[in-house]
Write an enzyme that holds these catalytic residues in place. Structure first.
Site, PDB file in Angstrom:
ATOM      1  N   ASP A 257      -8.780   6.896  -0.072  1.00  0.00           N
ATOM      2  CA  ASP A 257      -8.646   5.325   0.661  1.00  0.00           C
ATOM      3  C   ASP A 257      -9.827   4.440   0.009  1.00  0.00           C
ATOM      4  O   ASP A 257     -11.116   4.947  -0.467  1.00  0.00           O
ATOM      5  CB  ASP A 257      -9.366   5.651   2.090  1.00  0.00           C
TER       6      ASP A 257
ATOM      7  N   HIS B 217       1.077   6.822   7.643  1.00  0.00           N
ATOM      8  CA  HIS B 217       0.035   7.192   6.804  1.00  0.00           C
ATOM      9  C   HIS B 217      -0.974   8.243   7.547  1.00  0.00           C
ATOM     10  O   HIS B 217      -1.432   8.041   8.888  1.00  0.00           O
ATOM     11  CB  HIS B 217      -0.878   6.299   6.068  1.00  0.00           C
TER      12      HIS B 217
ATOM     13  N   HIS C 157      -4.433   9.871   7.592  1.00  0.00           N
ATOM     14  CA  HIS C 157      -6.043   9.646   7.164  1.00  0.00           C
ATOM     15  C   HIS C 157      -6.428  11.156   7.046  1.00  0.00           C
ATOM     16  O   HIS C 157      -6.535  12.000   8.097  1.00  0.00           O
ATOM     17  CB  HIS C 157      -7.148   8.947   8.009  1.00  0.00           C
TER      18      HIS C 157
HETATM   19  P1  5GP Z   1      -5.141   2.203   9.014  1.00  0.00           P
HETATM   20  O1  5GP Z   1      -6.133   1.046   9.603  1.00  0.00           O
HETATM   21  O2  5GP Z   1      -3.780   1.470   8.989  1.00  0.00           O
HETATM   22  O3  5GP Z   1      -4.920   3.222   9.774  1.00  0.00           O
HETATM   23  O4  5GP Z   1      -5.472   2.622   7.779  1.00  0.00           O
HETATM   24  C1  5GP Z   1      -5.127   1.619   6.307  1.00  0.00           C
HETATM   25  C2  5GP Z   1      -6.233   2.078   5.252  1.00  0.00           C
HETATM   26  O5  5GP Z   1      -5.807   1.763   4.216  1.00  0.00           O
HETATM   27  C3  5GP Z   1      -7.507   1.846   5.695  1.00  0.00           C
HETATM   28  O6  5GP Z   1      -8.426   3.074   5.875  1.00  0.00           O
HETATM   29  C4  5GP Z   1      -7.902   0.965   4.300  1.00  0.00           C
HETATM   30  O7  5GP Z   1      -9.195   1.348   4.029  1.00  0.00           O
HETATM   31  C5  5GP Z   1      -6.871   1.487   3.452  1.00  0.00           C
HETATM   32  N1  5GP Z   1      -6.519   0.540   2.483  1.00  0.00           N
HETATM   33  C6  5GP Z   1      -6.335  -0.889   2.758  1.00  0.00           C
HETATM   34  N2  5GP Z   1      -5.594  -1.570   1.538  1.00  0.00           N
HETATM   35  C7  5GP Z   1      -5.745  -0.374   0.612  1.00  0.00           C
HETATM   36  C8  5GP Z   1      -5.586  -0.581  -0.722  1.00  0.00           C
HETATM   37  O8  5GP Z   1      -5.337  -1.500  -1.430  1.00  0.00           O
HETATM   38  N3  5GP Z   1      -5.817   0.586  -1.691  1.00  0.00           N
HETATM   39  C9  5GP Z   1      -6.244   1.778  -0.813  1.00  0.00           C
HETATM   40  N4  5GP Z   1      -6.402   2.830  -1.479  1.00  0.00           N
HETATM   41  N5  5GP Z   1      -6.615   1.834   0.450  1.00  0.00           N
HETATM   42  C10 5GP Z   1      -6.208   0.708   1.190  1.00  0.00           C
END
Ligand code: 5GP
Ligand code: ZN
Length: 114
Positions: A30, A100, A102
């Site tokens: 992440d 996804h 985590h």
């Molecule tokens: P969500 O908020 O949808 O559960 O998780 C999305 C995750 O993707 C977040 O923890 C964020 O830090 C991660 N993320 C967003 N953009 C990128 C990126 O460009 N590269 C990586 N490696 N992680 C990302």
């Protein structure tokens, strides 16, 4: 899906730090880690969220959990324990609409989550 951030990461169009890859899934660190170990495991097929899991694609989700268990063993955090989280939709604070999981490890987690 052409305008999906994680589809672009899977395709290598956006760089990422790879943890694991096979035919069905891709795991990468992440960009904003919330624990000493924090990576995401995504299906290579574009699935919007857990809400879009069905009898046809559920096999991929089962495979992803088997991969997470294997990585937890190999990376040494299965013993102490860890957390797997999937945010769904607006109230669930999902920011990237590609399924996804985590994987967070390396510290004691708190409960309830915010
Ligand atoms: P969500 O908020 O949808 O559960 O998780 C999305 C995750 O993707 C977040 O923890 C964020 O830090 C991660 N993320 C967003 N953009 C990128 C990126 O460009 N590269 C990586 N490696 N992680 C990302
Ligand atoms: Zn996607």
């Amino acid at each position: 899906m052409s305008d999906c951030l994680f589809c672009k990461i899977i395709a290598g169009e956006i760089p990422s730090s790879k943890v694991y890859e096979d035919d069905l899934c891709y795991a990468f660190h992440d960009i904003s880690p919330q624990a000493p170990t924090h990576f995401l495991v995504v299906p290579k097929e574009h699935i919007q969220s857990v809400s879009a899991v069905n009898d046809e694609n559920a096999r991929i989700v089962g495979h992803i959990f088997a991969v997470i268990a294997k990585l937890a063993d190999e990376l040494g955090f299965a013993g102490p324990g860890y957390r797997v989280v999937s945010n769904i939709g607006q109230a669930g604070q999902q920011t990237v609409p590609h399924l996804h999981f985590h994987v967070l490890a390396g510290r004691d987690m708190t409960w309830p989550p915010g």
